[in-house]
Scaffold this motif. Structure first.
Motif, PDB file in Angstrom:
ATOM      1  N   ASN A 325      39.870  18.825  38.375  1.00 30.04           N
ATOM      2  CA  ASN A 325      40.922  19.828  38.159  1.00 30.04           C
ATOM      3  C   ASN A 325      40.991  20.329  36.727  1.00 30.04           C
ATOM      4  OD1 ASN A 325      41.662  19.748  40.808  1.00 30.04           O
ATOM      5  ND2 ASN A 325      43.679  18.852  40.492  1.00 30.04           N
ATOM      6  N   PHE A 326      40.334  19.644  35.821  1.00 27.22           N
ATOM      7  CA  PHE A 326      40.294  20.088  34.420  1.00 27.22           C
ATOM      8  C   PHE A 326      39.386  21.296  34.220  1.00 27.22           C
ATOM      9  CE2 PHE A 326      37.398  16.449  35.077  1.00 27.22           C
ATOM     10  CZ  PHE A 326      36.198  17.138  35.074  1.00 27.22           C
ATOM     11  N   HIS A 327      38.589  21.639  35.229  1.00 28.40           N
ATOM     12  CA  HIS A 327      37.632  22.739  35.068  1.00 28.40           C
ATOM     13  C   HIS A 327      38.396  24.055  35.016  1.00 28.40           C
ATOM     14  CE1 HIS A 327      34.086  25.202  35.362  1.00 28.40           C
ATOM     15  NE2 HIS A 327      33.306  24.127  35.411  1.00 28.40           N
ATOM     16  N   GLY A 328      38.145  24.839  33.987  1.00 29.68           N
ATOM     17  CA  GLY A 328      38.948  26.027  33.729  1.00 29.68           C
ATOM     18  C   GLY A 328      38.491  27.297  34.413  1.00 29.68           C
ATOM     19  N   GLN A 329      37.620  27.206  35.429  1.00 33.00           N
ATOM     20  CA  GLN A 329      37.048  28.421  36.012  1.00 33.00           C
ATOM     21  C   GLN A 329      38.091  29.414  36.539  1.00 33.00           C
ATOM     22  OE1 GLN A 329      33.902  28.685  35.513  1.00 33.00           O
ATOM     23  NE2 GLN A 329      33.369  30.566  36.587  1.00 33.00           N
ATOM     24  N   PRO A 330      39.166  28.970  37.207  1.00 27.42           N
ATOM     25  CA  PRO A 330      40.136  29.974  37.681  1.00 27.42           C
ATOM     26  C   PRO A 330      40.754  30.786  36.550  1.00 27.42           C
ATOM     27  CG  PRO A 330      40.480  27.871  38.786  1.00 27.42           C
ATOM     28  CD  PRO A 330      39.511  27.614  37.676  1.00 27.42           C
ATOM     29  N   ILE A 331      41.066  30.135  35.447  1.00 18.24           N
ATOM     30  CA  ILE A 331      41.656  30.851  34.315  1.00 18.24           C
ATOM     31  C   ILE A 331      40.590  31.622  33.547  1.00 18.24           C
ATOM     32  CG2 ILE A 331      42.942  30.589  32.145  1.00 18.24           C
ATOM     33  CD1 ILE A 331      44.575  30.250  34.725  1.00 18.24           C
ATOM     34  N   ALA A 332      39.381  31.091  33.489  1.00 21.28           N
ATOM     35  CA  ALA A 332      38.292  31.810  32.822  1.00 21.28           C
ATOM     36  C   ALA A 332      38.073  33.175  33.458  1.00 21.28           C
ATOM     37  CB  ALA A 332      37.007  30.980  32.877  1.00 21.28           C
ATOM     38  N   LEU A 333      38.005  33.214  34.779  1.00 19.63           N
ATOM     39  CA  LEU A 333      37.817  34.487  35.471  1.00 19.63           C
ATOM     40  C   LEU A 333      39.019  35.401  35.262  1.00 19.63           C
ATOM     41  CD1 LEU A 333      36.274  33.183  38.810  1.00 19.63           C
ATOM     42  CD2 LEU A 333      35.075  34.407  37.011  1.00 19.63           C
ATOM     43  N   ALA A 334      40.219  34.827  35.316  1.00 24.50           N
ATOM     44  CA  ALA A 334      41.424  35.638  35.117  1.00 24.50           C
ATOM     45  C   ALA A 334      41.460  36.233  33.712  1.00 24.50           C
ATOM     46  CB  ALA A 334      42.668  34.788  35.367  1.00 24.50           C
ATOM     47  N   MET A 335      41.037  35.462  32.718  1.00 25.26           N
ATOM     48  CA  MET A 335      41.053  35.969  31.345  1.00 25.26           C
ATOM     49  C   MET A 335      40.019  37.071  31.149  1.00 25.26           C
ATOM     50  SD  MET A 335      43.494  34.582  29.700  1.00 25.26           S
ATOM     51  CE  MET A 335      44.352  34.790  31.276  1.00 25.26           C
ATOM     52  N   ASP A 336      38.875  36.933  31.785  1.00 23.87           N
ATOM     53  CA  ASP A 336      37.879  38.007  31.712  1.00 23.87           C
ATOM     54  C   ASP A 336      38.406  39.278  32.374  1.00 23.87           C
ATOM     55  OD1 ASP A 336      36.093  36.420  30.344  1.00 23.87           O
ATOM     56  OD2 ASP A 336      34.950  35.842  32.125  1.00 23.87           O
ATOM     57  N   PHE A 337      39.113  39.116  33.470  1.00 26.20           N
ATOM     58  CA  PHE A 337      39.716  40.256  34.154  1.00 26.20           C
ATOM     59  C   PHE A 337      40.792  40.892  33.272  1.00 26.20           C
ATOM     60  CE2 PHE A 337      41.274  41.539  38.708  1.00 26.20           C
ATOM     61  CZ  PHE A 337      40.778  42.813  38.511  1.00 26.20           C
ATOM     62  N   LEU A 338      41.587  40.057  32.602  1.00 31.13           N
ATOM     63  CA  LEU A 338      42.610  40.563  31.690  1.00 31.13           C
ATOM     64  C   LEU A 338      41.971  41.356  30.554  1.00 31.13           C
ATOM     65  CD1 LEU A 338      45.563  40.721  30.768  1.00 31.13           C
ATOM     66  CD2 LEU A 338      45.260  38.475  29.683  1.00 31.13           C
ATOM     67  N   SER A 339      40.868  40.849  30.029  1.00 34.50           N
ATOM     68  CA  SER A 339      40.158  41.558  28.960  1.00 34.50           C
ATOM     69  C   SER A 339      39.728  42.949  29.409  1.00 34.50           C
ATOM     70  CB  SER A 339      38.921  40.757  28.527  1.00 34.50           C
ATOM     71  OG  SER A 339      39.275  39.574  27.859  1.00 34.50           O
ATOM     72  N   ILE A 340      39.145  43.022  30.595  1.00 33.50           N
ATOM     73  CA  ILE A 340      38.675  44.311  31.108  1.00 33.50           C
ATOM     74  C   ILE A 340      39.848  45.255  31.336  1.00 33.50           C
ATOM     75  CG2 ILE A 340      37.572  45.428  33.091  1.00 33.50           C
ATOM     76  CD1 ILE A 340      35.876  42.801  33.345  1.00 33.50           C
ATOM     77  N   ALA A 341      40.914  44.737  31.940  1.00 34.54           N
ATOM     78  CA  ALA A 341      42.080  45.576  32.236  1.00 34.54           C
ATOM     79  C   ALA A 341      42.695  46.149  30.969  1.00 34.54           C
ATOM     80  CB  ALA A 341      43.118  44.755  33.005  1.00 34.54           C
ATOM     81  N   MET A 342      42.840  45.320  29.941  1.00 31.72           N
ATOM     82  CA  MET A 342      43.439  45.801  28.702  1.00 31.72           C
ATOM     83  C   MET A 342      42.496  46.735  27.956  1.00 31.72           C
ATOM     84  SD  MET A 342      46.376  44.723  28.985  1.00 31.72           S
ATOM     85  CE  MET A 342      46.972  45.436  27.440  1.00 31.72           C
ATOM     86  N   ALA A 343      41.202  46.447  28.010  1.00 32.96           N
ATOM     87  CA  ALA A 343      40.233  47.340  27.357  1.00 32.96           C
ATOM     88  C   ALA A 343      40.325  48.746  27.938  1.00 32.96           C
ATOM     89  CB  ALA A 343      38.819  46.789  27.509  1.00 32.96           C
ATOM     90  N   GLU A 344      40.620  48.855  29.233  1.00 32.89           N
ATOM     91  CA  GLU A 344      40.719  50.174  29.865  1.00 32.89           C
ATOM     92  C   GLU A 344      41.964  50.930  29.425  1.00 32.89           C
ATOM     93  OE1 GLU A 344      38.428  51.999  31.787  1.00 32.89           O
ATOM     94  OE2 GLU A 344      37.384  50.466  30.644  1.00 32.89           O
ATOM     95  N   PHE A 345      43.069  50.226  29.185  1.00 33.95           N
ATOM     96  CA  PHE A 345      44.225  50.904  28.593  1.00 33.95           C
ATOM     97  C   PHE A 345      43.828  51.546  27.260  1.00 33.95           C
ATOM     98  CE2 PHE A 345      47.148  48.144  31.197  1.00 33.95           C
ATOM     99  CZ  PHE A 345      47.906  49.172  31.745  1.00 33.95           C
ATOM    100  N   GLY A 346      43.039  50.814  26.462  1.00 35.46           N
ATOM    101  CA  GLY A 346      42.600  51.344  25.174  1.00 35.46           C
ATOM    102  C   GLY A 346      41.607  52.466  25.308  1.00 35.46           C
ATOM    103  N   SER A 347      40.698  52.343  26.268  1.00 30.41           N
ATOM    104  CA  SER A 347      39.652  53.340  26.443  1.00 30.41           C
ATOM    105  C   SER A 347      40.230  54.701  26.813  1.00 30.41           C
ATOM    106  CB  SER A 347      38.675  52.868  27.530  1.00 30.41           C
ATOM    107  OG  SER A 347      37.667  53.828  27.738  1.00 30.41           O
TER     108      SER A 347
END
Length: 503
Positions: A325-347
């Motif tokens: 359960n210590f494996h961070g994959q669910p949050i890792a994917l969510a953070m990458d998605f957050l990065s893309i989503a916010m980058a598009e607001f800027g773009s």
């Protein structure tokens, strides 16, 4: 007072704890579960059973048996050896979130830690004794080992903390407040560091900033629409209903409400037949990013209430199970998605800036300058925005697609989720500056059009913004304007409240 029980902490509650002075405490039932779990650990040690992390070494050293007389020293050694973080520290607000989230996870009662240790985490959060935690050094699996080891050090009177605006040795505020350092016992070091709270805390703080910024993007884009005499037919409810995305419909509805009564916006054919995509597709683009924010929020709230250490203790100690359960994959994917989503607001914001400053794309003075040629006006503001957008493109590369083995290949797949969370934070900071630039340019365009022609709602945004940045009547050091407006967007809720109809 917000009671933590390991099961119901929300992002809204976390916001209250981090930003609005709310204090935390442990629920009574959660402490009962903690006590039962702790009794199981003490029984394991007393009986000399071989259980990972309690009477064995860690990682590849899990086959090394540790005698009962050394189990406490094992935990202390674990904290010392794993405190290998490097680089700049996380912001203090993120350290506070880590304290609260680690306490909340331990209160689920599966970790075998004493209640005194959990209460100390909450005490530090409530008293703003905030550990200095280096940002770099976590692989995002086996937990955020290095960051959480630094989080644990001040519990022992070691390491550094932020306290009353200063960075100092942890022992200093402890002496001031008469707090005795904790002595770790069996499994407690492992329970403190085996979790995803660094990436989740950074992710949660970034999400709270990103959500606010997304509302501000809607409000600032409305100013731009008026500055460019945009066609409002593109936001007609019928267009968005037939596609069916709720978030797209929400953005269109907010724009209609913000622009109601404007004498600057136009209808199809009055000035032009169609606007460019960065104008006409705001609901589609902003709405898609809002969809991503919804996904991220859901995953964060699950993780904030998850047992993420190893091993976990079940059935009063009858079962002690090692898992992942210590494996961070669910949050890792969510953070990458957050990065893309916010980058598009800027773009899309940068493209709107270009339409405001480019004389080939509008009927405003070139680069919004009061004297085009002699004065450059907002020309280089667009350069700065373009630079930030380009930087975001590199930061938005998914961290989660990378992995590198560790602990002699025992830990052979890792998430890099903490890197993803840090990148999402950097992107969000960049987007805030891009939106500040758009707002400054939009207000300048409106100054040429006539403030009196704004809608009632956008006029309030314009007038609030003018308290931060004055009209461009001559060239000046615009960096100061950008930074002032950026800070205002970060710290004030004025635009958000207007967009939400709360003001």
């Amino acid at each position: 007072m917000i009671l933590l029980d390991g099961n119901r902490l929300s992002l809204a509650q976390l916001r209250e704890l981090l930003y609005n002075g709310e204090r935390a405490d442990c629920s009574y039932k959660s402490l009962q579960r903690v006590d039962e779990s702790r009794e199981a650990v003490e029984t394991i040690v007393a009986n000399g059973k071989t259980v990972y992390g309690i009477t064995t070494g860690f990682g590849k050293l899990s086959d090394v048996h540790i005698s009962s007389s050394d189990v406490d020293q094992l935990q202390l050694n674990l904290i010392y050896s794993h405190a290998c973080g490097v680089g700049d520290p996380f912001p203090p607000i993120v350290s506070k979130a880590m304290l609260l989230l680690r306490a909340n996870a331990l209160l689920k009662g599966f970790s075998g830690i004493r209640r005194e240790v959990i209460e100390r985490l909450i005490l530090y959060a409530n008293e703003d004794i905030l550990p200095v935690v280096p940002q770099q050094g976590s692989l995002g699996a086996s937990g955020d080992l290095a960051p959480l080891a630094h989080l644990a050090l001040p519990l022992l009177g070691e390491g550094e903390v932020f306290y009353r605006g200063k960075r100092e040795k942890a022992i200093v505020p402890l002496k001031v407040k008469g707090i005795q350092p904790i002595q770790l016992t069996a499994k407690e070091g492992l329970a403190l560091i085996n979790g995803t709270q660094a990436m989740t805390a950074m992710g949660a703080v970034t999400y709270l900033e990103a959500e606010k910024l997304a509302y501000e993007a809607d409000g600032i884009s409305a100013l731009t629409l008026e500055g460019l005499r945009a066609i409002t037919d593109a936001f007609d409810e019928r267009i968005h209903l037939v596609r069916g995305y709720p978030e797209q419909m929400d953005v269109a509805r907010r724009l209609r409400k913000l622009l109601k009564g404007s004498r600057l916006t136009t209808k199809q054919g009055e000035v032009r037949v169609q606007d460019a995509y960065s104008i006409r597709c705001i609901p589609q683009v902003h709405g898609a990013s809002w969809q991503a924010l919804g996904y991220v929020k859901e995953k964060l709230e699950i993780e904030m209430n998850a047992a993420t250490d190893n091993p976990l203790i079940f059935d009063g100690g009858a079962k002690v199970l090692s898992g992942g359960n210590f494996h961070g994959q669910p949050i890792a994917l969510a953070m990458d998605f957050l990065s893309i989503a916010m980058a598009e607001f800027g773009s899309i914001s940068e493209r709107r800036i270009e339409r405001l400053v480019n004389p080939q794309l509008n009927d405003l003075p070139a680069f919004l300058s009061p004297e085009p040629g002699l004065q450059s006006g907002a020309m280089i503001m667009q350069y700065a925005a373009a630079s930030l957008v380009s930087e975001n493109k590199t930061l938005a590369h998914p961290a989660s697609v990378d992995s590198i083995p560790s602990s002699a290949n025992q830990e052979d797949h890792v998430s890099m989720g903490t890197i993803g969370a840090r990148h999402a934070s950097q992107i969000t900071t960049n987007v805030r500056r891009i939106l500040a630039i758009e707002a400054i340019c939009a207000m300048q365009g409106i100054a040429y059009r006539g403030e009196d022609q704004l809608s009632p709602q956008t006029k309030r945004i314009y007038q609030a913004g003018r308290q931060i940045v004055k009209i461009i009547d001559c060239d000046r050091i615009f960096s100061y304007d950008i930074e002032r407006f950026t800070e205002w967007l970060k710290n004030e809720n004025e635009i958000t409240n207007i967009v939400l109809g709360l003001k």
